[in-house]
Design a protein around this motif. Structure first.
Motif, PDB file in Angstrom:
ATOM      1  N   ILE A  67      60.450  58.454 -26.101  1.00 19.77           N
ATOM      2  CA  ILE A  67      60.624  57.771 -24.813  1.00 19.77           C
ATOM      3  C   ILE A  67      62.082  57.914 -24.394  1.00 19.77           C
ATOM      4  CG2 ILE A  67      60.450  55.579 -23.584  1.00 19.77           C
ATOM      5  CD1 ILE A  67      58.319  54.756 -25.610  1.00 19.77           C
ATOM      6  N   ALA A  71      63.713  54.851 -19.211  1.00 19.25           N
ATOM      7  CA  ALA A  71      62.345  55.039 -18.722  1.00 19.25           C
ATOM      8  C   ALA A  71      61.892  53.796 -17.966  1.00 19.25           C
ATOM      9  CB  ALA A  71      61.406  55.312 -19.891  1.00 19.25           C
ATOM     10  N   PRO A  73      59.905  50.675 -16.750  1.00 20.90           N
ATOM     11  CA  PRO A  73      58.965  49.788 -17.436  1.00 20.90           C
ATOM     12  C   PRO A  73      57.578  49.883 -16.809  1.00 20.90           C
ATOM     13  CG  PRO A  73      60.427  48.530 -16.006  1.00 20.90           C
ATOM     14  CD  PRO A  73      60.936  49.934 -16.006  1.00 20.90           C
ATOM     15  N   ARG A 109      52.897  51.834 -22.730  1.00 23.21           N
ATOM     16  CA  ARG A 109      53.547  50.824 -21.896  1.00 23.21           C
ATOM     17  C   ARG A 109      54.982  50.631 -22.358  1.00 23.21           C
ATOM     18  NH1 ARG A 109      50.784  45.282 -20.003  1.00 23.21           N
ATOM     19  NH2 ARG A 109      49.904  46.818 -18.544  1.00 23.21           N
ATOM     20  N   VAL A 110      55.901  50.774 -21.417  1.00 24.24           N
ATOM     21  CA  VAL A 110      57.324  50.552 -21.683  1.00 24.24           C
ATOM     22  C   VAL A 110      57.646  49.102 -21.356  1.00 24.24           C
ATOM     23  CG1 VAL A 110      59.684  51.212 -21.097  1.00 24.24           C
ATOM     24  CG2 VAL A 110      57.883  52.956 -21.206  1.00 24.24           C
ATOM     25  N   ARG A 111      58.326  48.441 -22.254  1.00 28.42           N
ATOM     26  CA  ARG A 111      58.669  47.031 -22.056  1.00 28.42           C
ATOM     27  C   ARG A 111      59.590  46.855 -20.849  1.00 28.42           C
ATOM     28  NH1 ARG A 111      59.993  44.762 -28.167  1.00 28.42           N
ATOM     29  NH2 ARG A 111      57.857  44.959 -29.004  1.00 28.42           N
TER      30      ARG A 111
END
Length: 282
Positions: A67, A71, A73, A109-111
């Motif tokens: 990642i 990036a 979210p 899924r990016v936090r």
């Protein structure tokens, strides 16, 4: 990733990662093999890109996901594809290449801050009544767009009616498939039985489906109206007006002819009166 060859001959495959998209009807799809991915598909590195699997064998293909810093979210959706190129007429000049693809989806899924945001855009309404003023057709076209950063499904409810609420049609709630961030679905509906009373109206309410970690956005409503001409009554009125104009023109020319005839008949009478008056004076 595991790939199984169920055939009785060896299989040459190109393995690659790419991004997920929605087709115009909302169904899930992946970018074509010749399109460069720009999202999660570009974050995946495969241990092998071209492999040969013997008949009846299985091959495990390792991959890594990196990642990038910064990036966005939210949800990033893609897939890993195994593609096979098969000529229909090997050795012939006119050969059609058939590409067979199989793959697995990848949901990542990016936090960060999650946003649910569905929008209704390009809402258009048109009317086709023909000569039957009681059974006109209303065409409704619009697009539901996912402007948020999470996958989002939901429902829409379309209502169509004529002037003063006549011929109202409530099509009820319809479910649309899950839209990926930045993707959309095209909706087209034709509704019959709307009378031609100069105005036809349509409205749609889009309601997002509640997700897991994120709060669903509020329902949105769009409406529009269009001209719904009663063609048959207007045609009858136009014919009557044309007949009235022609009748008045004809009547006017007849009156002019009668007026000219009266002037010609009166001249001899006028001359005779003058002669009689001259005789008396003599």
């Amino acid at each position: 990733m595991s790939v199984q060859n169920y055939g009785n001959v060896s299989l040459n495959l190109r393995v690659y990662a790419t991004d997920g998209i929605n087709n115009p009807d909302g169904s899930f799809a992946l970018l074509s093999g010749d399109t460069k991915p720009t999202d999660v598909g570009s974050w995946i590195a495969l241990a092998q890109e071209n492999v040969t699997i013997p008949a009846g064998k299985q091959l495990l293909i390792p991959y890594t996901i990196t990642i990038p810093a910064g990036a966005d979210p939210g949800d990033h959706v893609g897939g890993i594809v195994a593609s096979n190129e098969l000529p229909t007429k090997p050795g012939k000049v006119n050969t059609l290449l058939v590409f067979r693809r199989t793959g697995v989806r990848l949901y990542l899924r990016v936090r960060g801050q999650l946003r649910s945001n569905l929008s209704t855009e390009a809402f258009r309404v048109s009317y086709d009544g023909g000569l039957n003023t009681a059974n006109g057709k209303v065409r409704v076209r619009f697009r539901i767009v996912n402007l948020g950063n999470v996958r989002q499904a939901g429902t829409y409810r379309l209502t169509v009616k004529g002037a003063f609420g006549t011929g109202k049609h409530d099509l009820g709630e319809e479910v649309f498939p899950e839209l990926l961030p930045g993707q959309s679905i095209e909706v087209a509906k034709d509704v019959r039985g709307v009378p031609a009373l100069f105005v036809a109206k349509a409205s749609v309410t889009v309601t997002p489906k509640a997700g897991g970690d994120e709060a669903a956005s509020q329902p949105t409503r769009r409406s529009a109206q269009t001209f719904a001409p009663p063609l048959l009554p207007l045609l009858i009125v136009a014919v009557l007006l044309a007949f009235l104009v022609v009748w008045r023109i004809v009547r006017r020319y007849r009156n002019l002819d009668d007026s000219d005839g009266n002037v010609i008949d009166g001249n001899p009478g006028g001359d005779s009166g003058s002669n009689e008056q001259e005789s008396v004076l003599a």
